[in-house]
Motif scaffolding. Structure first.
Motif, PDB file in Angstrom:
ATOM      1  N   ALA A 140      47.396  46.128  35.172  1.00  0.00           N
ATOM      2  CA  ALA A 140      48.445  45.684  34.327  1.00  0.00           C
ATOM      3  C   ALA A 140      49.773  45.413  35.060  1.00  0.00           C
ATOM      4  O   ALA A 140      49.857  46.040  35.751  1.00  0.00           O
ATOM      5  CB  ALA A 140      48.422  47.029  33.481  1.00  0.00           C
ATOM      6  N   THR A 162      44.589  38.399  30.835  1.00  0.00           N
ATOM      7  CA  THR A 162      45.149  38.999  29.444  1.00  0.00           C
ATOM      8  C   THR A 162      46.438  38.435  29.190  1.00  0.00           C
ATOM      9  O   THR A 162      47.303  38.905  30.120  1.00  0.00           O
ATOM     10  CB  THR A 162      45.224  40.614  29.353  1.00  0.00           C
ATOM     11  N   ARG A 187      41.195  47.013  35.932  1.00  0.00           N
ATOM     12  CA  ARG A 187      42.228  46.273  35.233  1.00  0.00           C
ATOM     13  C   ARG A 187      43.478  46.727  35.658  1.00  0.00           C
ATOM     14  O   ARG A 187      43.954  47.811  36.160  1.00  0.00           O
ATOM     15  CB  ARG A 187      42.305  47.030  33.710  1.00  0.00           C
ATOM     16  N   ASP A 190      34.507  48.389  35.668  1.00  0.00           N
ATOM     17  CA  ASP A 190      35.750  47.798  35.262  1.00  0.00           C
ATOM     18  C   ASP A 190      36.904  48.038  35.875  1.00  0.00           C
ATOM     19  O   ASP A 190      37.532  49.150  35.865  1.00  0.00           O
ATOM     20  CB  ASP A 190      35.740  47.806  33.650  1.00  0.00           C
ATOM     21  N   THR A 223      46.351  48.667  41.838  1.00  0.00           N
ATOM     22  CA  THR A 223      45.725  49.540  41.159  1.00  0.00           C
ATOM     23  C   THR A 223      45.303  50.816  42.047  1.00  0.00           C
ATOM     24  O   THR A 223      45.673  50.542  43.410  1.00  0.00           O
ATOM     25  CB  THR A 223      44.135  49.042  40.596  1.00  0.00           C
ATOM     26  N   ASN A 275      41.741  41.194  34.853  1.00  0.00           N
ATOM     27  CA  ASN A 275      40.619  42.106  34.821  1.00  0.00           C
ATOM     28  C   ASN A 275      39.487  41.500  35.308  1.00  0.00           C
ATOM     29  O   ASN A 275      39.395  40.423  35.571  1.00  0.00           O
ATOM     30  CB  ASN A 275      40.181  42.453  33.176  1.00  0.00           C
ATOM     31  N   CYS A 276      38.588  42.557  35.940  1.00  0.00           N
ATOM     32  CA  CYS A 276      37.261  42.073  36.364  1.00  0.00           C
ATOM     33  C   CYS A 276      36.390  43.109  36.532  1.00  0.00           C
ATOM     34  O   CYS A 276      36.631  44.238  36.198  1.00  0.00           O
ATOM     35  CB  CYS A 276      37.525  41.467  37.941  1.00  0.00           C
ATOM     36  N   ALA A 324      48.092  41.106  32.261  1.00  0.00           N
ATOM     37  CA  ALA A 324      47.287  41.759  32.948  1.00  0.00           C
ATOM     38  C   ALA A 324      45.868  40.960  33.500  1.00  0.00           C
ATOM     39  O   ALA A 324      45.692  39.718  33.113  1.00  0.00           O
ATOM     40  CB  ALA A 324      46.574  43.181  32.154  1.00  0.00           C
TER      41      ALA A 324
END
Length: 491
Positions: A434, A470, A432, A430, A417, A377-378, A375
């Protein structure tokens, strides 16, 4: 009970040792003072109830507290009586450990002062010894017994603070070499917060031997953890070593000791030039000025490590995407505008101002191969409090070289996303992304921002930052992470 002139008040309460001489007002006899390194204070009394400290006939005012640091009250003559003074002194000071009251000549005074001094010295020695013992116990407690309250540990896990975080990675150079044999590698951080270390194997070991890796404190020789890795279980790539819990010890300097044991050919560990960090070069090898290629993992002290097992589908670990990778980001749509819409702002932050509804402003960050990548993230926010439009943003990941339009609509993306609405300025959101399956090859992270229908561009300063990857530990290593062989003092 005592009275003093204003000129003598500072003398009465100074820090130096003092001896008080008591005489009657009618006595004019000179007293020969013994040679003692003290300050002499003279007081007179008429009836043994009021004692005056004054020079000549200066007026004296009552004083509520006895003089400070008085070793003795000396009455060189048989009169006056000082019983009332002694009782008042104990009552006003609140302690019976006051000065010694001496009647007699200078010989009696010197003996009494010597005894008083020895008793005070013994008292201070005992207090100093107790203080040293308390400091040692406090230091021992901080080093060995600091624990995170269970309630706080649960809270941190609920806040997703438990996954290991990469805190250091040795820069990799094309001039990397390999090292075998016993070496000692200093670590770049103290024991507190360490969860584990990854070592990079360039060539696997052969035979029935095993590799011993110790995490130890060089100043005391204390062993914090011991890992035993059979040669037959080593493969080219990362070798993961973990502690049962994030270390809460306070040791400021720790090191890894690597020792091959038994028959066979030990694995070769990758090393790189230490460069400007020469003080962290390993010792014990013919190769000089080099350090092991390694990664250090950390977390909140005291949190338990959930080791992945064969039936665990996911074991996360967080890796910060380096600022130099973010700084090398590029736009993927050449939008023309009279002012900049894309820029690197420093500290791992990117400005990507939305200029149109279609096409959206877009940029990409090229990421190297991260084995086990699961994953991305930012964080993102509107970095201008005057903005009144709710901007839209999204993330996507793809293999290098894919068409940006197809990445945005998802047809050429590994994952994408939904469009996320930034509903208010300055609030941090946030994001994310995945991935449907773990990836072990280079990819591109795409950022998009656009205006909603009817939205205004004014003050639409959208800033991305806090980029993290991740990893799934089960897929990131050829072997599951090793835990220490025995219960050692690591937390």
């Amino acid at each position: 009970m005592i009275a003093a002139s204003s000129k003598l008040l500072s003398t009465l309460f100074s820090g130096g040792p003092k001896i008080v001489i008591v005489r009657t007002e009618a006595c004019n006899e000179d007293i020969r003072l013994p040679d003692l390194p003290v300050e002499w204070l003279a007081t007179t009394t008429a009836d043994g109830s009021v004692f005056r400290f004054s020079e000549d006939d200066e007026p004296a005012c009552p004083v509520e507290m006895p003089p400070s640091n008085v070793l003795a009250v000396w009455v060189p003559h048989s009169h006056p009586s000082v019983d009332a003074l002694k009782q008042w002194w104990e009552r006003a000071s609140g302690t019976s450990r006051g000065p010694v009251f001496v009647h007699g000549d200078a010989t009696h005074l010197i003996g009494a002062v010597a005894g008083q001094t020895l008793r005070e010295n013994n008292r201070l020695t005992r207090m100093n010894q107790t203080l040293l013992e308390d400091l040692a116990a406090l230091r021992e407690g901080l080093a060995h017994h600091v624990r995170v309250p269970p309630e706080l540990e649960v809270l941190l896990k609920n806040l997703r603070a438990a996954p290991p975080r990469l805190i250091f990675e040795t820069p990799f150079f094309s001039s990397a070499a390999s090292v075998t044999g016993a070496i000692i590698q200093p670590l770049l951080t103290g024991a507190r917060g360490i969860l584990g270390v990854d070592l990079h194997v360039s060539n696997a070991g052969l035979g029935a031997g095993h590799l011993l890796v110790k995490l130890q404190v060089p100043s005391s020789g204390l062993e914090l953890a011991l890992w035993r890795i059979p040669y037959s279980e080593t493969f080219p790539g990362w070798l993961a070593l973990r502690l049962p819990a994030v270390s809460a010890r306070m040791d400021s300097i720790v090191e890894l000791a690597v020792e091959p044991h038994g028959d066979g050919q030990p694995p070769e560990l990758t090393c790189s030039p230490a460069g400007l960090m020469n003080e962290y070069a390993f010792i014990g090898s013919d190769i000089t000025g080099s350090m092991l290629r390694m990664r250090m993992w950390g977390g909140f002290p005291g949190l338990s490590y959930q080791s992945p097992s064969s039936d665990t589908s996911f074991s996360p670990a967080l890796v910060k995407i380096s600022d130099h990778l973010v700084a090398a980001a590029q736009t993927t749509r050449p939008l023309t505008w009279t002012y900049p819409y894309f820029n690197y702002l420093g500290a791992g932050r990117l400005l990507l101002r939305p200029l149109k509804v279609t096409p959206a402003s877009s940029a990409r960050i090229s990421l190297p191969a991260l084995p086990g990548l699961a994953a991305l993230n930012c964080t993102v926010r509107i970095d201008d409090a005057l903005c009144t439009t709710k901007m839209l943003v999204r993330l996507a990941a793809s293999l290098p070289g894919r068409n940006i339009d197809e990445v945005e609509d998802g047809t050429a993306a590994l994952a994408v996303t939904e469009w996320t609405e930034l509903s208010e300025p300055l609030r941090i959101f946030d994001l994310r992304l995945a991935l449907p399956s773990v990836v072990a090859e280079p990819i591109e992270l795409h950022l998009f921002s656009r205006l909603p229908e009817g939205g205004k561009l004014d003050h639409g300063k959208v800033v991305f930052g806090g980029f993290e990857a991740t990893l799934n530990e089960r897929a990131a290593f050829s072997h599951l992470p090793y835990l220490p062989q025995a219960d050692t003092e690591n937390s």
